[in-house]
Design a protein around this motif. Structure first.
Motif, short mmCIF file in Angstrom:
data_model
loop_
_atom_site.label_atom_id
_atom_site.label_comp_id
_atom_site.label_asym_id
_atom_site.label_seq_id
_atom_site.Cartn_x
_atom_site.Cartn_y
_atom_site.Cartn_z
N PRO A 53 0.81 -1.23 0.00
CA PRO A 53 0.00 0.00 0.00
C PRO A 53 0.84 1.28 0.00
CG PRO A 53 -0.83 -1.55 1.62
CD PRO A 53 0.44 -2.12 1.09
N ALA A 54 1.91 1.29 0.75
CA ALA A 54 2.76 2.49 0.81
C ALA A 54 3.45 2.73 -0.52
CB ALA A 54 3.79 2.34 1.92
N LEU A 55 4.00 1.68 -1.11
CA LEU A 55 4.71 1.84 -2.38
C LEU A 55 3.74 2.11 -3.53
CD1 LEU A 55 7.37 -0.95 -1.96
CD2 LEU A 55 7.57 1.48 -1.47
N ASP A 56 2.54 1.55 -3.45
CA ASP A 56 1.54 1.85 -4.47
C ASP A 56 1.13 3.31 -4.43
OD1 ASP A 56 1.57 -0.76 -5.35
OD2 ASP A 56 -0.24 -1.35 -4.23
N ALA A 57 1.04 3.87 -3.23
CA ALA A 57 0.70 5.29 -3.11
C ALA A 57 1.79 6.17 -3.73
CB ALA A 57 0.49 5.66 -1.64
N VAL A 58 3.05 5.82 -3.49
CA VAL A 58 4.16 6.58 -4.08
C VAL A 58 4.17 6.41 -5.60
CG1 VAL A 58 6.67 6.80 -4.18
CG2 VAL A 58 5.55 6.47 -1.99
#
Length: 161
Positions: A53-58
């Motif tokens: 989720p964090a890397l998808d947001a970036v």
């Protein structure tokens, strides 16, 4: 509600635990000659699923046309203060063109040392966790196999004379 919070907390803990691996992947990418944004993108593809989720947001922010330094502002919201030094190093390198290698080498050394300290702390708690099974399982068997025959032999000798 409580289950959702517990699941969210476990997911965040798993993401924080996978952060050192992400840092190592970015270091490998930079050492291979990639730009910081390309190294981060490559690392995001191979990172642990808990960081998804964090890397998808970036990645979403970068696909919308934002620079890596602007898109990384989202990362500490997901990973907390643990990702602060990592994102600061990437943002500084992306904005000002500073060499990223030495900063990431220092950060990688700190992350490896922190991971080693956590492993040692976990290893120190193992004897405490194993003391209960040791007392509950091993002590009664020792009493039955070693002490009980000696006591029975002594009692039979005393009563037999």
């Amino acid at each position: 509600m409580r289950f959702v919070r517990r699941t969210d907390r476990k997911a965040r803990q798993a993401a924080r635990a996978a952060l050192p691996d992400l840092i190592e992947l970015v270091i490998i990418g930079v050492r291979a000659g990639l730009t910081p944004s390309a190294a981060f993108t490559m690392s995001a593809e191979h990172a642990a699923p808990s960081l998804g989720p964090a890397l998808d947001a970036v990645a979403h922010e970068m696909q919308r046309g934002r620079r890596l330094s602007d898109a990384l502002a989202v990362l500490p919201q997901f990973l907390g203060a643990d990702a602060g030094f990592f994102t600061d190093a990437l943002i500084t390198a992306d904005r000002y063109g500073l060499p990223l290698g030495p900063m990431l080498d220092q950060l990688g050394a700190e992350v490896r040392a922190d991971r080693s300290r956590q492993a040692q702390r976990h290893a120190r708690t193992l004897p405490v966790k194993l003391s209960f099974p040791l007392v509950v399982c091993t002590l009664p068997s020792f009493v039955l196999l070693a002490i009980a025959p000696a006591v029975l032999g002594a009692v039979s000798t005393i009563t037999g004379s």
